[in-house]
Design an enzyme around this catalytic site. Structure first.
Site, mmCIF file in Angstrom:
data_model
loop_
_atom_site.group_PDB
_atom_site.id
_atom_site.type_symbol
_atom_site.label_atom_id
_atom_site.label_comp_id
_atom_site.label_asym_id
_atom_site.label_seq_id
_atom_site.Cartn_x
_atom_site.Cartn_y
_atom_site.Cartn_z
ATOM 1 N N GLU A 183 4.345 -4.141 12.368
ATOM 2 C CA GLU A 183 3.311 -3.117 12.164
ATOM 3 C C GLU A 183 2.200 -3.805 11.402
ATOM 4 O OE1 GLU A 183 0.793 -0.954 10.907
ATOM 5 O OE2 GLU A 183 2.170 -0.202 9.377
ATOM 6 N N CYS B 285 -3.256 1.261 6.610
ATOM 7 C CA CYS B 285 -3.334 0.607 7.920
ATOM 8 C C CYS B 285 -4.159 1.407 8.920
ATOM 9 C CB CYS B 285 -1.934 0.374 8.477
ATOM 10 S SG CYS B 285 -0.932 -0.775 7.515
ATOM 11 N N ASN C 229 0.789 -1.234 0.000
ATOM 12 C CA ASN C 229 0.000 0.000 0.000
ATOM 13 C C ASN C 229 0.824 1.288 0.000
ATOM 14 O OD1 ASN C 229 0.729 -0.744 2.633
ATOM 15 N ND2 ASN C 229 -1.031 0.289 3.544
#
Length: 473
Positions: free
Chosen positions: A248, A282, A152
């Protein structure tokens, strides 16, 4: 047709197996990408191990200068970088340019931090027996870093791995997402031109079951830094042993909107947070909890803004949203919308798909057990539910397996402090959306959103080991 090679030991190496890389928007082949074998991984690890001492002994100013050189090279190739991102990730070109700007800033922060690694003096005589001693603690590079990155933000999230690693003096083996390898190969070219020693950066594309597995389990790897799904992150943590691991992972980020807030002032931010890059972020805004007295007004205002958004080709200057990263993701998002409606939710706007694009969708009154509420959508979908009191709103946000960031809009400072103390997340954005991030702040989550922190200064701590040196007079 563009055919790429593996980057190992500062050389471009022909792969033995290849796979066509297709555009998420058009389905057309845009490149042919090599798939690394276990032998290729071994070569890359040997190259990285071979340059460990060189990087460790390299003066901080030289590491900083290499990063500064990369900044200049990216600045000179801004548009080329943006077009690569747009083509391989279907990120709208305007959004891609924003990512390039952030990437430049991330490497700038890294060059600055390389010059000020945190070392400290220790007052040994603070304890009995410490008299007559002088001591200091230094940060030393932890060793070979395995960096596994998602699709992304194919340039900026790579920068968040490479920047702190090189600032601290660590070599890196980078495995980019299978859909977005072109950004990483381009960055490898730039680092090579910038003067990075051969072997300090190796780029391997291929299957996670081959490349990722080998990197995570190999004892010559000292640090694993991963951005991706919780399922994969948990497996990495389990297999990594005593390696330093930064994870993450995902989220279903929420915002609370108090009754006294001006909706006109925040509606644009809410729409941006929910639908930027098709919601494939995210910290994308996925859950909105608004005071019950303002819910109807908020839905109306957001709906009007959403209807102005343009879906189209990622290279079209007018495009706001484009294709999801894969047809499977489009199918999953549509199934989740259907499930939410089946359990009582109302579609205020959107809810349909065309080709590989999903319309920006607002769902109202969503059951908390629906997938769009309790899992990470990673698509252009946001839900709007209401609350009657502040404590209830906080509990709604915390009713999640994730905890990356949350936003809070209120004019009541006591409510803001209450939220900052009670929200179970890694970051609380007061009077802003949870999607806010600048690249030097500490960034990471709790619960299934991961462990460790990014943000260059904080990532360097994750990629270094502290050594105490004590002199007896």
């Amino acid at each position: 047709m563009l055919k790429k090679q593996l980057f190992i030991g500062g050389e471009w190496i022909e792969g033995s197996n290849f796979k066509e890389l297709t555009s998420p928007y058009s389905g057309e082949t845009i490149a042919v990408i090599p798939f690394a074998s276990e032998e290729d991984v071994d070569k890359a690890i040997k190259a990285a191990v071979g340059v460990k001492k060189t990087l460790k002994k390299m003066p901080a100013f030289q590491r900083a200068e290499i990063l500064e050189n990369v900044v200049k090279l990216i600045e000179e190739n801004r548009e080329a970088c943006a077009r690569i991102i747009a083509e391989e990730a279907a990120k709208p070109i305007q959004t891609a340019r924003g990512e390039v700007a952030r990437t430049i800033m991330t490497y700038k922060f890294a060059s600055e931090e390389a010059r000020r690694l945190p070392n400290e003096m220790i007052n040994m005589d603070a304890a009995p027996g410490g008299e007559g001693r002088v001591a200091y603690a230094v940060r030393e590079p932890a060793g070979v870093v395995a960096a596994i990155t998602p699709f992304n933000f194919p340039m900026n999230l790579v920068a968040h791995k490479l920047g702190p690693a090189f600032a601290a003096g660590n070599p890196v083996i980078l495995k980019p997402a299978s859909q977005t390898p072109l950004s990483s190969y381009f960055v490898a070219e730039l680092f090579d031109k910038a003067g990075l020693p051969k072997g300090a950066l190796n780029v391997l594309t291929g299957r996670g079951s081959v490349v990722g597995e080998a990197l995570v389990t190999d004892p010559r790897i000292n640090v694993v830094t991963f951005t991706g799904s919780p399922e994969v992150g948990i497996e990495i943590k389990r297999k990594a042993g005593l390696k330093k691991v930064t994870l993450e992972l995902g989220s279903n980020s929420a915002v609370i909107i108090d009754q006294g807030v001006s909706l006109d002032d925040i509606v644009d931010r809410l729409v941006l947070g929910a639908f930027a890059y098709q919601g494939q972020v995210c910290i994308s805004l996925q859950r909105i909890f608004v005071h019950e007295s303002r819910k109807k007004e908020l839905v109306e205002k957001m709906t009007a803004k959403v209807q102005e958004l343009v879906l189209g080709h990622p290279l079209d200057e007018t495009t706001d949203l484009s294709a999801l990263i894969s047809p499977l993701d489009r199918k999953r998002v549509m199934e989740w919308i259907k499930e939410a409606v089946g359990s009582g939710a109302t579609v205020a706007v959107g809810g349909k798909s065309k080709d590989n694009m999903v319309e920006p969708t607002i769902l109202v009154d969503v059951d908390p057990s629906a997938n769009v509420s309790c899992k990470e959508v990673f698509g252009p979908v946001v839900m709007v539910n209401s609350f009657s009191n502040w404590q209830q709103a906080i509990e709604m946000v915390n009713d999640s397996e994730f905890g990356l960031q949350a936003g809070v809009y209120t004019k009541d400072i006591s409510k803001a402090f209450m939220a900052s103390e009670e929200l179970e997340v890694g970051g609380v954005m007061i009077n802003d959306i949870p999607t806010f991030r600048v690249d030097h702040m500490p960034y990471g989550g709790v619960k299934n959103s991961g462990s460790g922190r990014e943000g260059i200064k904080y990532a360097i701590e994750e990629m270094t080991e502290m050594k105490l040196v004590s002199f007896k007079k």
